[in-house]
Design an enzyme around this catalytic site. Structure first.
Site, mmCIF file in Angstrom:
data_model
loop_
_atom_site.group_PDB
_atom_site.id
_atom_site.type_symbol
_atom_site.label_atom_id
_atom_site.label_comp_id
_atom_site.label_asym_id
_atom_site.label_seq_id
_atom_site.Cartn_x
_atom_site.Cartn_y
_atom_site.Cartn_z
ATOM 1 N N TYR A 1 -48.009 16.575 27.918
ATOM 2 C CA TYR A 1 -47.264 17.632 28.615
ATOM 3 C C TYR A 1 -47.718 19.009 28.128
ATOM 4 C CZ TYR A 1 -43.257 20.293 30.396
ATOM 5 O OH TYR A 1 -42.460 21.193 31.048
HETATM 6 N N1 LIG Z 1 -36.588 21.380 32.583
HETATM 7 C C1 LIG Z 1 -37.236 21.954 31.582
HETATM 8 O O1 LIG Z 1 -36.790 21.933 30.415
HETATM 9 C C2 LIG Z 1 -38.520 22.693 31.831
HETATM 10 C C3 LIG Z 1 -38.954 23.640 30.880
HETATM 11 C C4 LIG Z 1 -40.156 24.303 31.092
HETATM 12 C C5 LIG Z 1 -40.906 24.035 32.234
HETATM 13 N N2 LIG Z 1 -40.456 23.118 33.139
HETATM 14 C C6 LIG Z 1 -41.289 22.846 34.303
HETATM 15 O O2 LIG Z 1 -40.598 23.224 35.480
HETATM 16 C C7 LIG Z 1 -41.013 22.380 36.553
HETATM 17 C C8 LIG Z 1 -39.790 21.784 37.229
HETATM 18 O O3 LIG Z 1 -39.084 21.017 36.268
HETATM 19 P P1 LIG Z 1 -37.605 20.480 36.481
HETATM 20 O O4 LIG Z 1 -36.966 20.551 35.162
HETATM 21 O O5 LIG Z 1 -36.980 21.115 37.659
HETATM 22 O O6 LIG Z 1 -37.949 18.942 36.776
HETATM 23 P P2 LIG Z 1 -37.245 17.866 37.735
HETATM 24 O O7 LIG Z 1 -37.692 16.551 37.220
HETATM 25 O O8 LIG Z 1 -35.800 18.155 37.864
HETATM 26 O O9 LIG Z 1 -37.954 18.174 39.152
HETATM 27 C C9 LIG Z 1 -39.339 17.999 39.326
HETATM 28 C C10 LIG Z 1 -39.628 17.694 40.782
HETATM 29 O O10 LIG Z 1 -41.045 17.484 40.910
HETATM 30 C C11 LIG Z 1 -41.267 16.361 41.779
HETATM 31 N N3 LIG Z 1 -42.553 15.739 41.484
HETATM 32 C C12 LIG Z 1 -42.918 15.013 40.393
HETATM 33 N N4 LIG Z 1 -44.159 14.556 40.532
HETATM 34 C C13 LIG Z 1 -44.608 15.013 41.738
HETATM 35 C C14 LIG Z 1 -45.818 14.867 42.451
HETATM 36 N N5 LIG Z 1 -46.833 14.121 41.958
HETATM 37 N N6 LIG Z 1 -45.938 15.460 43.641
HETATM 38 C C15 LIG Z 1 -44.918 16.180 44.176
HETATM 39 N N7 LIG Z 1 -43.735 16.337 43.551
HETATM 40 C C16 LIG Z 1 -43.591 15.760 42.347
HETATM 41 C C17 LIG Z 1 -40.098 15.418 41.474
HETATM 42 O O11 LIG Z 1 -39.879 14.498 42.542
HETATM 43 C C18 LIG Z 1 -38.940 16.408 41.284
HETATM 44 O O12 LIG Z 1 -38.256 16.655 42.496
HETATM 45 C C19 LIG Z 1 -41.960 21.354 35.942
HETATM 46 O O13 LIG Z 1 -43.288 21.756 36.131
HETATM 47 C C20 LIG Z 1 -41.601 21.375 34.490
HETATM 48 O O14 LIG Z 1 -42.643 20.964 33.655
HETATM 49 C C21 LIG Z 1 -39.274 22.460 32.966
#
Ligand SMILES: NC(=O)c1ccc[n+]([C@@H]2O[C@H](COP(=O)([O-])OP(=O)(O)OC[C@H]3O[C@@H](n4cnc5c(N)ncnc54)[C@H](O)[C@@H]3O)[C@@H](O)[C@H]2O)c1
Length: 257
Positions: free
Chosen positions: A160
């Site tokens: 990640y």
């Molecule tokens: N939640 C956290 O703590 C956090 C912190 C920093 C960065 N992020 C980043 O923010 C972004 C969103 O995270 P989140 O927390 O909302 O996650 P989440 O799991 O709630 O949502 C992620 C979405 O991406 C979709 N997804 C996954 N693989 C996919 C693919 N191959 N093609 C299309 N869609 C796909 C999933 O179906 C889901 O709807 C991510 O890139 C994550 O790494 C999250």
């Protein structure tokens, strides 16, 4: 929280990958509230359709089942958006997965590749499809959702962290390539948000991970998805005019650079 001006994105068309839930859904909502039409791309058809229903009262929201690892699906969905809306103005590369929470040597090669494929190559494939359209328009905004893990390297999440470091570097390269074209490319590095991204972590370790992540945040709380969305919507707007290839911190004081 006060929203961006209600017309800040009027007439713009935005694509938000991984837009069915969590941070992506909040970004889509914020873009609609600022006047954009929005296409949600996500893997999860059921959640996607519920998301579009919830967003429709705010404006024009469409959806496409797109796996960001699949360039043919991306090309098809981008062409559909362009045909319907006449332009591709905003791309938010948000789709992402956490992958395994284990020491780096304990990732299987398949797990490692999967995380890199979604978080880094997926974002690049979307840029590859959309950037030439934006270049021809002489206008566009690309916002990549990276992570503070990409700056610091979280222990037990090496794939990640490496994928997000790669996304930061992609942002910098693409930002330079497009700097004089009217297309700006920036990324956001949030600390932990309380979303379903942690569903991938086995239940017995989830609380421990959340506590460890929170302990590193001087403000002592999760970032709200709406806080990330507000930053993304500003980066997607014309109000952001002299920043490109840049990394915007939103980590409650965790990140020192
Ligand atoms: N939640 C956290 O703590 C956090 C912190 C920093 C960065 N992020 C980043 O923010 C972004 C969103 O995270 P989140 O927390 O909302 O996650 P989440 O799991 O709630 O949502 C992620 C979405 O991406 C979709 N997804 C996954 N693989 C996919 C693919 N191959 N093609 C299309 N869609 C796909 C999933 O179906 C889901 O709807 C991510 O890139 C994550 O790494 C999250």
């Amino acid at each position: 929280m006060t929203a961006l001006r209600s017309d800040a994105l009027r007439g713009r068309h935005a694509i938000v990958t991984g837009g069915a839930r969590g941070i992506g859904l909040a970004i889509a909502r914020r873009c609609l509230q600022a006047g954009a039409s929005v296409a949600l791309w996500d893997l999860d058809a059921a959640v996607l359709s519920a998301a579009v229903q919830a967003l429709e009262p705010l404006g024009t929201a469409t959806s496409a089942v797109v796996d960001v690892r699949d360039e043919a699906q991306i090309a098809r969905a981008a062409a559909q958006s362009q045909e319907r809306f006449g332009s591709l103005d905003i791309l938010v590369n948000n789709a992402g997965i956490l992958g395994p929470t284990v020491p780096s040597w304990a990732h299987t090669p398949a797990q490692w590749r999967d995380v890199l494929d979604v978080n880094l190559t997926g974002a690049w494939l979307c840029c590859r499809a959309v950037a030439p359209v934006m270049l021809a328009q002489r206008r566009g905004r690309i916002v990549n959702i990276a992570s503070v893990a990409g700056k610091e390297g979280n222990g037990l999440n090496a794939a990640y962290s490496a994928s997000k470091a790669g996304l930061i570097a992609l942002t910098k390269s693409l930002g330079k390539e497009l700097a004089s074209s009217g297309v700006l490319v920036n990324c956001i590095t949030p600390s932990a948000a309380d979303t379903e991204v942690f569903a991938a972590v086995p239940a017995e370790h989830r609380e421990q991970l959340r506590t460890a992540l929170l302990s590193r945040v001087p403000m002592g709380r999760f970032v709200e998805v709406d806080e990330v969305a507000a930053m993304a919507a500003w980066l997607a707007s014309d109000d952001c005019s002299f920043s490109t290839g840049a990394v915007f911190d939103i980590s409650g004081g965790r990140s020192l650079y």
